[in-house]
Design an enzyme around this catalytic site. Structure first.
Site, short mmCIF file in Angstrom:
data_model
loop_
_atom_site.label_atom_id
_atom_site.label_comp_id
_atom_site.label_asym_id
_atom_site.label_seq_id
_atom_site.Cartn_x
_atom_site.Cartn_y
_atom_site.Cartn_z
N GLU A 47 0.84 -1.21 0.00
CA GLU A 47 0.00 0.00 0.00
C GLU A 47 0.87 1.25 0.00
O GLU A 47 0.59 2.23 -0.70
CB GLU A 47 -0.93 -0.03 1.22
N ASP A 51 0.69 3.82 -3.20
CA ASP A 51 0.27 5.21 -3.01
C ASP A 51 1.17 6.16 -3.81
O ASP A 51 0.69 7.09 -4.47
CB ASP A 51 0.31 5.55 -1.53
N ASP A 120 -6.92 1.02 0.50
CA ASP A 120 -5.56 0.50 0.70
C ASP A 120 -5.31 -0.72 -0.18
O ASP A 120 -4.20 -0.90 -0.71
CB ASP A 120 -5.35 0.12 2.17
N GLU A 123 -4.49 0.31 -3.77
CA GLU A 123 -3.11 0.76 -3.87
C GLU A 123 -2.14 -0.42 -3.79
O GLU A 123 -1.10 -0.44 -4.46
CB GLU A 123 -2.81 1.78 -2.78
#
Length: 225
Positions: A47, A51, A120, A123
């Site tokens: 994650e 991101d 999350d 990502e």
């Protein structure tokens, strides 16, 4: 689990060579804790990476697509496109929550539909695809799943009043005013009409269920003109 993930793989539009990366993207920390797995076996590290990849691809897209927009407006647009709500909406469309590995408590608490967990996981999938197939793989998924949300995210939580103010302030001695010009409907269902003027000249009209929403709509109208 593998068969279900193959279905999700098809929806994402990318075929993993290393399927363990895809599986790890589905492992929530609550599941890792419950199964006494090492901390790094959950999707939190993925994650973190995803991101950054997502933010960079979206930033480049906005920079190239909107050459006349100032940095502040591009920043807000990017924030809308990568925000939790947008990513969770994408996850819902993919039915991604059904594939998550959750601990019992998180499962009972509705974790499969919790926006933060879903965002999350999206990502994490992006990072897994990057590690598996390089930057083109991740970019392809972002283009298919995220960049198609541009029209919607430009309207989602966007502060048109601030954007209009910034545009106007590019010249000196400019004055914006918002005026309520009408309201209708019963108390429980009011409807407001607002006009925005630049130096006394009407440049936008808006309406909404509150004065603030009507002002935002008027600012949007002015920006589009």
């Amino acid at each position: 689990m593998s068969k279900d993930l193959k279905e999700l793989e098809g929806k994402i539009g990318y075929k993993f060579d290393d399927f363990t990366l895809f599986t790890k993207a589905m492992i929530h920390s609550s599941y890792a804790n419950e199964k006494h797995l090492p901390k790094y076996e959950c999707n939190e590290r993925l994650e973190f990476l995803g991101d950054s990849i997502l933010g960079m691809v979206v930033a480049e897209f906005l920079y190239r697509s909107f050459p006349d927009r100032p940095e502040g407006e591009l920043t807000r647009m990017r924030a809308d496109m990568v925000c939790e709500n947008t990513l969770a909406e994408i996850a819902h469309q993919l039915d991604l929550g059904r594939h998550l590995l959750l601990g019992h408590g998180e499962e009972q608490g509705g974790g499969r539909s919790r926006n933060s967990i879903l965002a999350d996981a999206v990502e994490s999938v992006l990072a897994a695809s990057f590690l598996d197939g390089g930057f083109p793989a991740a970019r392809g998924i972002i283009e298919r799943l995220v960049l198609t949300h541009v029209p919607k995210t430009q309207l989602h939580n966007r502060d048109y009043k601030t954007a209009l103010q910034e545009r106007v302030q590019q010249k000196r001695n400019q004055v914006l005013t918002y005026t309520l010009i009408g309201e209708s409907g019963p108390d429980h269902d009011k409807h407001f009409q607002v006009e925005v003027c630049l130096n006394g000249t009407v440049v936008g009209l808006g309406d909404g269920s509150s004065k603030k929403r009507a002002e935002q709509d008027a600012a949007r109208d002015a920006l589009e003109k």
